[in-house]
Scaffold this motif. Structure first.
Motif, PDB file in Angstrom:
ATOM      1  N   LEU A 205     -61.621 117.022  94.436  1.00 48.91           N
ATOM      2  CA  LEU A 205     -62.772 116.596  93.530  1.00 48.91           C
ATOM      3  C   LEU A 205     -63.290 115.244  94.401  1.00 48.91           C
ATOM      4  CD1 LEU A 205     -60.603 116.365  89.885  1.00 48.91           C
ATOM      5  CD2 LEU A 205     -62.631 117.611  90.714  1.00 48.91           C
ATOM      6  N   LEU A 206     -62.592 114.778  95.306  1.00 47.87           N
ATOM      7  CA  LEU A 206     -63.148 113.518  95.752  1.00 47.87           C
ATOM      8  C   LEU A 206     -64.072 113.925  96.922  1.00 47.87           C
ATOM      9  CD1 LEU A 206     -62.970 110.706  96.778  1.00 47.87           C
ATOM     10  CD2 LEU A 206     -61.264 110.908  98.277  1.00 47.87           C
ATOM     11  N   TYR A 207     -63.635 115.175  97.677  1.00 46.62           N
ATOM     12  CA  TYR A 207     -64.545 115.685  98.502  1.00 46.62           C
ATOM     13  C   TYR A 207     -65.903 116.294  97.930  1.00 46.62           C
ATOM     14  CZ  TYR A 207     -65.560 117.095 103.281  1.00 46.62           C
ATOM     15  OH  TYR A 207     -66.164 117.231 104.469  1.00 46.62           O
ATOM     16  N   ILE A 208     -65.744 116.834  96.766  1.00 44.73           N
ATOM     17  CA  ILE A 208     -66.984 117.439  96.126  1.00 44.73           C
ATOM     18  C   ILE A 208     -67.804 116.222  95.696  1.00 44.73           C
ATOM     19  CG2 ILE A 208     -67.711 118.793  94.002  1.00 44.73           C
ATOM     20  CD1 ILE A 208     -65.112 120.409  94.469  1.00 44.73           C
ATOM     21  N   ILE A 209     -67.225 115.268  95.123  1.00 50.94           N
ATOM     22  CA  ILE A 209     -68.237 113.998  94.667  1.00 50.94           C
ATOM     23  C   ILE A 209     -68.885 113.570  95.947  1.00 50.94           C
ATOM     24  CG2 ILE A 209     -68.013 111.666  93.670  1.00 50.94           C
ATOM     25  CD1 ILE A 209     -65.598 112.486  92.071  1.00 50.94           C
ATOM     26  N   VAL A 210     -68.140 113.333  96.846  1.00 51.64           N
ATOM     27  CA  VAL A 210     -68.855 112.791  98.127  1.00 51.64           C
ATOM     28  C   VAL A 210     -70.082 113.771  98.573  1.00 51.64           C
ATOM     29  CG1 VAL A 210     -68.568 112.122 100.472  1.00 51.64           C
ATOM     30  CG2 VAL A 210     -67.138 111.356  98.885  1.00 51.64           C
ATOM     31  N   LEU A 212     -71.526 116.216  96.892  1.00 51.33           N
ATOM     32  CA  LEU A 212     -72.702 116.213  96.054  1.00 51.33           C
ATOM     33  C   LEU A 212     -73.401 115.049  95.872  1.00 51.33           C
ATOM     34  CD1 LEU A 212     -70.982 118.634  93.222  1.00 51.33           C
ATOM     35  CD2 LEU A 212     -72.575 119.137  95.067  1.00 51.33           C
ATOM     36  N   GLY A 213     -72.563 113.993  96.045  1.00 53.14           N
ATOM     37  CA  GLY A 213     -73.545 112.697  95.714  1.00 53.14           C
ATOM     38  C   GLY A 213     -74.097 112.376  96.689  1.00 53.14           C
ATOM     39  N   CYS A 214     -74.259 112.756  98.104  1.00 53.30           N
ATOM     40  CA  CYS A 214     -74.872 112.630  99.445  1.00 53.30           C
ATOM     41  C   CYS A 214     -76.009 113.345  99.415  1.00 53.30           C
ATOM     42  CB  CYS A 214     -74.136 112.472 100.696  1.00 53.30           C
ATOM     43  SG  CYS A 214     -72.903 111.463 100.940  1.00 53.30           S
ATOM     44  N   SER A 216     -77.107 114.947  96.525  1.00 50.72           N
ATOM     45  CA  SER A 216     -78.233 114.549  95.550  1.00 50.72           C
ATOM     46  C   SER A 216     -78.951 113.532  96.063  1.00 50.72           C
ATOM     47  CB  SER A 216     -77.345 114.216  94.329  1.00 50.72           C
ATOM     48  OG  SER A 216     -76.678 115.350  93.926  1.00 50.72           O
TER      49      SER A 216
END
Length: 318
Positions: A205-210, A212-214, A216
Protein backbone atom coordinates in the motif's frame (compact mmCIF):
# COMPACT_ATOMS: atom_id res chain seq x y z
CA UNK A 1 21.39 -0.13 12.36
CA UNK A 2 18.31 -1.36 10.57
CA UNK A 3 16.58 -3.04 13.45
CA UNK A 4 17.32 -5.83 15.92
CA UNK A 5 18.18 -9.29 14.58
CA UNK A 6 15.69 -11.88 15.83
CA UNK A 7 16.71 -14.60 13.40
CA UNK A 8 18.79 -17.73 13.18
CA UNK A 9 19.55 -16.95 9.53
CA UNK A 10 22.89 -15.16 9.21
CA UNK A 11 23.11 -15.10 5.42
CA UNK A 12 20.99 -15.53 2.32
CA UNK A 13 21.67 -17.25 -1.00
CA UNK A 14 20.82 -15.30 -4.14
CA UNK A 15 19.64 -17.72 -6.84
CA UNK A 16 20.01 -15.10 -9.57
CA UNK A 17 18.87 -16.18 -13.00
CA UNK A 18 19.21 -19.94 -12.54
CA UNK A 19 18.98 -22.42 -9.63
CA UNK A 20 22.05 -24.16 -11.09
CA UNK A 21 25.08 -21.86 -10.46
CA UNK A 22 27.46 -23.96 -12.57
CA UNK A 23 25.23 -23.49 -15.63
CA UNK A 24 24.48 -19.82 -15.08
CA UNK A 25 27.55 -18.25 -16.73
CA UNK A 26 27.65 -20.48 -19.87
CA UNK A 27 23.93 -19.98 -20.51
CA UNK A 28 23.80 -16.27 -19.67
CA UNK A 29 27.24 -15.24 -21.02
CA UNK A 30 25.81 -13.23 -23.98
CA UNK A 31 23.42 -11.46 -21.59
CA UNK A 32 26.25 -10.86 -19.11
CA UNK A 33 28.29 -9.08 -21.80
CA UNK A 34 25.25 -7.10 -23.00
CA UNK A 35 24.17 -6.06 -19.50
CA UNK A 36 27.74 -5.14 -18.55
CA UNK A 37 28.11 -2.91 -21.62
CA UNK A 38 24.74 -1.29 -20.92
CA UNK A 39 25.73 -0.67 -17.31
CA UNK A 40 29.08 0.87 -18.28
CA UNK A 41 27.31 3.07 -20.83
CA UNK A 42 24.83 4.12 -18.14
CA UNK A 43 27.68 5.19 -15.85
CA UNK A 44 29.50 6.99 -18.67
CA UNK A 45 26.36 8.73 -19.95
CA UNK A 46 25.34 10.02 -16.53
CA UNK A 47 28.89 11.11 -15.67
CA UNK A 48 29.10 13.04 -18.95
CA UNK A 49 25.78 14.75 -18.20
CA UNK A 50 27.04 15.73 -14.75
CA UNK A 51 30.33 16.99 -16.21
CA UNK A 52 28.55 19.00 -18.92
CA UNK A 53 26.20 20.63 -16.40
CA UNK A 54 29.11 21.47 -14.12
CA UNK A 55 31.43 22.90 -16.80
CA UNK A 56 28.99 24.70 -19.12
CA UNK A 57 27.74 28.03 -17.80
CA UNK A 58 24.75 27.89 -20.15
CA UNK A 59 23.47 24.81 -18.29
CA UNK A 60 23.48 26.44 -14.87
CA UNK A 61 19.69 26.42 -14.74
CA UNK A 62 17.21 24.65 -12.45
CA UNK A 63 16.23 22.15 -15.15
CA UNK A 64 19.81 20.93 -15.57
CA UNK A 65 20.49 21.05 -11.83
CA UNK A 66 17.61 18.60 -11.37
CA UNK A 67 18.89 16.51 -14.29
CA UNK A 68 22.32 16.35 -12.65
CA UNK A 69 20.86 15.15 -9.35
CA UNK A 70 18.75 12.63 -11.28
CA UNK A 71 21.97 11.27 -12.83
CA UNK A 72 23.50 10.97 -9.35
CA UNK A 73 20.50 9.00 -8.08
CA UNK A 74 20.63 6.75 -11.15
CA UNK A 75 24.34 5.99 -10.70
CA UNK A 76 23.84 5.31 -6.98
CA UNK A 77 20.82 3.06 -7.60
CA UNK A 78 22.53 0.93 -10.25
CA UNK A 79 25.72 0.63 -8.18
CA UNK A 80 23.73 -0.91 -5.32
CA UNK A 81 22.37 -3.70 -7.57
CA UNK A 82 24.42 -4.28 -10.71
CA UNK A 83 28.01 -4.95 -9.50
CA UNK A 84 26.67 -7.68 -7.20
CA UNK A 85 24.63 -9.15 -10.07
CA UNK A 86 27.68 -9.27 -12.36
CA UNK A 87 29.85 -10.82 -9.64
CA UNK A 88 27.24 -13.55 -9.01
CA UNK A 89 27.01 -14.34 -12.72
CA UNK A 90 30.72 -15.24 -12.88
CA UNK A 91 30.91 -17.10 -9.55
CA UNK A 92 29.25 -20.02 -7.83
CA UNK A 93 29.30 -18.35 -4.39
CA UNK A 94 26.07 -16.38 -4.17
CA UNK A 95 25.72 -15.73 -0.44
CA UNK A 96 25.01 -12.34 1.06
CA UNK A 97 25.05 -11.60 4.80
CA UNK A 98 21.84 -10.78 6.66
CA UNK A 99 22.87 -7.17 7.21
CA UNK A 100 24.35 -6.94 3.72
CA UNK A 101 20.94 -7.87 2.37
CA UNK A 102 19.23 -5.34 4.65
CA UNK A 103 21.59 -2.56 3.54
CA UNK A 104 21.16 -3.43 -0.13
CA UNK A 105 17.37 -3.28 0.19
CA UNK A 106 17.49 0.00 2.13
CA UNK A 107 19.72 1.77 -0.40
CA UNK A 108 17.74 0.34 -3.31
CA UNK A 109 14.55 1.91 -2.00
CA UNK A 110 16.24 5.10 -0.79
CA UNK A 111 17.82 5.85 -4.19
CA UNK A 112 14.91 4.46 -6.21
CA UNK A 113 12.27 6.52 -4.42
CA UNK A 114 14.49 9.62 -4.45
CA UNK A 115 14.59 9.09 -8.23
CA UNK A 116 10.77 9.10 -8.33
CA UNK A 117 10.60 12.29 -6.27
CA UNK A 118 13.18 14.00 -8.50
CA UNK A 119 11.17 13.11 -11.61
CA UNK A 120 8.14 14.70 -9.92
CA UNK A 121 10.12 17.87 -9.16
CA UNK A 122 11.29 18.03 -12.77
CA UNK A 123 7.64 17.90 -13.86
CA UNK A 124 6.86 20.81 -11.52
CA UNK A 125 9.85 22.72 -12.91
CA UNK A 126 8.51 22.34 -16.45
CA UNK A 127 5.05 23.42 -15.27
CA UNK A 128 6.42 26.64 -13.75
CA UNK A 129 8.63 27.34 -16.81
CA UNK A 130 5.76 27.01 -19.30
CA UNK A 131 2.71 28.11 -17.28
CA UNK A 132 4.33 30.88 -15.17
CA UNK A 133 7.41 32.02 -17.13
CA UNK A 134 7.44 35.54 -15.65
CA UNK A 135 7.59 34.16 -12.09
CA UNK A 136 10.02 31.33 -12.91
CA UNK A 137 13.13 32.93 -11.36
CA UNK A 138 11.25 33.58 -8.12
CA UNK A 139 9.42 30.25 -7.86
CA UNK A 140 12.52 28.26 -8.87
CA UNK A 141 15.25 30.22 -7.11
CA UNK A 142 18.50 28.49 -6.17
CA UNK A 143 17.34 28.16 -2.55
CA UNK A 144 14.05 26.55 -3.61
CA UNK A 145 15.87 24.14 -5.95
CA UNK A 146 18.29 23.03 -3.24
CA UNK A 147 15.41 22.60 -0.79
CA UNK A 148 13.43 20.49 -3.30
CA UNK A 149 16.40 18.22 -4.03
CA UNK A 150 17.28 17.85 -0.34
CA UNK A 151 13.65 16.98 0.42
CA UNK A 152 13.69 14.32 -2.30
CA UNK A 153 16.80 12.64 -0.90
CA UNK A 154 15.56 12.88 2.69
CA UNK A 155 12.16 11.46 1.71
CA UNK A 156 13.87 8.59 -0.11
CA UNK A 157 15.97 7.77 2.96
CA UNK A 158 12.94 7.89 5.30
CA UNK A 159 10.86 5.73 2.96
CA UNK A 160 13.75 3.27 2.63
CA UNK A 161 13.85 2.89 6.41
CA UNK A 162 10.06 2.59 6.69
CA UNK A 163 10.07 -0.27 4.16
CA UNK A 164 13.25 -2.04 5.29
CA UNK A 165 12.81 -1.97 9.08
CA UNK A 166 9.59 -4.06 9.26
CA UNK A 167 11.00 -6.72 6.92
CA UNK A 168 14.25 -7.28 8.80
CA UNK A 169 12.51 -7.32 12.14
CA UNK A 170 10.65 -10.43 10.98
CA UNK A 171 11.92 -13.84 12.08
CA UNK A 172 13.89 -15.80 9.46
CA UNK A 173 14.55 -19.38 10.52
CA UNK A 174 15.17 -21.00 7.14
CA UNK A 175 15.19 -21.69 4.25
CA UNK A 176 17.40 -18.80 3.16
CA UNK A 177 17.29 -18.99 -0.67
CA UNK A 178 16.19 -15.74 -2.38
CA UNK A 179 14.79 -16.30 -5.87
CA UNK A 180 16.20 -13.11 -7.30
CA UNK A 181 19.56 -11.52 -8.16
CA UNK A 182 19.29 -8.96 -5.34
CA UNK A 183 17.44 -8.59 -2.04
CA UNK A 184 13.92 -7.85 -3.20
CA UNK A 185 10.83 -7.60 -0.96
CA UNK A 186 8.55 -10.36 -2.36
CA UNK A 187 11.00 -13.30 -2.23
CA UNK A 188 12.25 -12.20 1.20
CA UNK A 189 8.73 -12.12 2.64
CA UNK A 190 8.23 -15.69 1.45
CA UNK A 191 11.20 -16.75 3.61
CA UNK A 192 9.85 -15.20 6.82
CA UNK A 193 8.65 -17.57 9.53
CA UNK A 194 5.03 -17.02 10.49
CA UNK A 195 2.49 -14.76 8.82
CA UNK A 196 4.07 -11.84 6.92
CA UNK A 197 0.86 -10.79 5.17
CA UNK A 198 0.43 -7.65 7.31
CA UNK A 199 3.93 -6.44 6.39
CA UNK A 200 3.35 -7.33 2.73
CA UNK A 201 0.06 -5.43 2.61
CA UNK A 202 1.51 -2.42 4.44
CA UNK A 203 4.56 -2.16 2.18
CA UNK A 204 2.46 -2.76 -0.92
CA UNK A 205 0.00 0.00 0.00
CA UNK A 206 2.81 2.39 0.87
CA UNK A 207 4.58 1.76 -2.43
CA UNK A 208 1.35 2.15 -4.41
CA UNK A 209 0.57 5.44 -2.62
CA UNK A 210 4.05 6.80 -3.40
CA UNK A 211 3.99 5.66 -7.04
CA UNK A 212 0.46 6.89 -7.71
CA UNK A 213 1.07 10.10 -5.74
CA UNK A 214 4.19 11.02 -7.74
CA UNK A 215 2.60 10.00 -11.03
CA UNK A 216 -0.58 11.97 -10.26
CA UNK A 217 1.42 15.12 -9.54
CA UNK A 218 3.37 14.69 -12.81
CA UNK A 219 0.13 14.03 -14.70
CA UNK A 220 -1.43 17.16 -13.17
CA UNK A 221 1.63 19.23 -14.14
CA UNK A 222 1.43 18.05 -17.75
CA UNK A 223 -2.32 18.64 -17.88
CA UNK A 224 -1.70 22.33 -17.14
CA UNK A 225 1.31 22.33 -19.49
CA UNK A 226 -0.75 20.88 -22.35
CA UNK A 227 -3.53 23.41 -21.76
CA UNK A 228 -1.01 26.28 -21.85
CA UNK A 229 0.79 24.99 -24.96
CA UNK A 230 -2.49 24.65 -26.87
CA UNK A 231 -3.15 28.35 -26.25
CA UNK A 232 0.09 29.38 -28.01
CA UNK A 233 -0.95 30.79 -31.40
CA UNK A 234 2.00 29.70 -33.54
CA UNK A 235 2.89 26.10 -34.38
CA UNK A 236 6.59 26.88 -33.93
CA UNK A 237 5.94 28.29 -30.46
CA UNK A 238 3.98 25.18 -29.49
CA UNK A 239 6.78 22.96 -30.80
CA UNK A 240 9.48 24.81 -28.86
CA UNK A 241 7.44 24.73 -25.66
CA UNK A 242 6.78 21.01 -25.95
CA UNK A 243 10.41 20.22 -26.84
CA UNK A 244 11.58 21.54 -23.45
CA UNK A 245 9.67 18.79 -21.62
CA UNK A 246 9.55 15.95 -24.21
CA UNK A 247 12.59 14.08 -22.84
CA UNK A 248 11.32 14.24 -19.26
CA UNK A 249 7.88 13.01 -20.36
CA UNK A 250 9.37 10.04 -22.24
CA UNK A 251 11.54 9.04 -19.25
CA UNK A 252 8.52 9.31 -16.93
CA UNK A 253 6.43 7.04 -19.18
CA UNK A 254 9.21 4.43 -19.36
CA UNK A 255 10.00 4.63 -15.64
CA UNK A 256 6.43 4.39 -14.39
CA UNK A 257 5.47 1.90 -17.08
CA UNK A 258 8.07 -0.61 -15.90
CA UNK A 259 7.44 0.19 -12.22
CA UNK A 260 3.72 -0.46 -12.62
CA UNK A 261 4.28 -3.81 -14.33
CA UNK A 262 6.89 -4.99 -11.83
CA UNK A 263 5.53 -3.74 -8.52
CA UNK A 264 1.76 -3.66 -8.99
CA UNK A 265 1.16 -6.84 -11.00
CA UNK A 266 0.72 -9.29 -8.10
CA UNK A 267 -1.24 -8.82 -4.90
CA UNK A 268 -1.43 -12.27 -3.34
CA UNK A 269 1.32 -13.32 -0.94
CA UNK A 270 1.57 -16.65 -2.77
CA UNK A 271 2.49 -14.77 -5.95
CA UNK A 272 5.20 -12.58 -4.40
CA UNK A 273 8.22 -14.44 -5.77
CA UNK A 274 10.44 -12.00 -7.59
CA UNK A 275 10.53 -11.95 -11.34
CA UNK A 276 14.24 -11.76 -12.14
CA UNK A 277 13.81 -11.04 -15.83
CA UNK A 278 11.46 -8.13 -15.13
CA UNK A 279 13.97 -6.93 -12.54
CA UNK A 280 16.41 -6.32 -15.39
CA UNK A 281 14.04 -3.69 -16.79
CA UNK A 282 14.51 -1.27 -13.88
CA UNK A 283 18.06 -2.21 -12.87
CA UNK A 284 19.66 -2.17 -16.34
CA UNK A 285 17.30 -1.14 -19.16
CA UNK A 286 15.60 1.98 -17.76
CA UNK A 287 18.85 3.53 -16.41
CA UNK A 288 20.47 2.76 -19.79
CA UNK A 289 17.74 4.57 -21.75
CA UNK A 290 17.49 7.63 -19.51
CA UNK A 291 20.78 9.44 -20.42
CA UNK A 292 20.24 8.60 -24.10
CA UNK A 293 16.78 10.17 -24.12
CA UNK A 294 17.85 13.30 -22.24
CA UNK A 295 20.92 13.75 -24.47
CA UNK A 296 19.25 13.16 -27.84
CA UNK A 297 16.04 15.08 -27.11
CA UNK A 298 17.71 18.20 -25.69
CA UNK A 299 19.70 20.32 -28.16
CA UNK A 300 21.27 22.52 -25.46
CA UNK A 301 22.55 19.51 -23.54
CA UNK A 302 23.66 17.76 -26.73
CA UNK A 303 25.73 20.79 -27.77
CA UNK A 304 27.26 21.01 -24.29
CA UNK A 305 28.19 17.32 -24.37
CA UNK A 306 29.89 17.81 -27.75
CA UNK A 307 31.94 20.68 -26.31
CA UNK A 308 32.97 18.62 -23.29
CA UNK A 309 33.99 15.67 -25.46
CA UNK A 310 35.95 17.91 -27.87
CA UNK A 311 37.77 19.56 -24.98
CA UNK A 312 38.70 16.15 -23.59
CA UNK A 313 39.74 14.55 -26.89
CA UNK A 314 41.17 17.55 -28.75
CA UNK A 315 42.11 20.24 -26.20
CA UNK A 316 44.45 21.98 -28.67
CA UNK A 317 41.56 22.71 -31.05
CA UNK A 318 39.61 24.76 -28.51
Amino acid sequence: MLGQNHTTVTEFILIGFSPFPQLQLPFFLPFFVLFLLMYLFTLLGNLLIMLAVWREQSLHKPMYFFLCTLSISEIAYTMVINPRMFADLVSTHHTISFWGCANQMFFTFAFGLAHCFLLTIMGYDRYVAICHPLRYNVLMSSQVCVWLVASSWLSGIVMGLVITLPIFNLTFCGPNVIHHFFCQVPPLLKLACGDASAVAIGIGLLYIIVLLGCFSLIFLSYTFIAATILKIPSAEGRRKAFSTCASHLIVVIIHYGFSSVVHLKSKALEALEGDTLMGISYSVLTPFLSPIIFSLRNKELKDALKKVLLRSLCPSRL
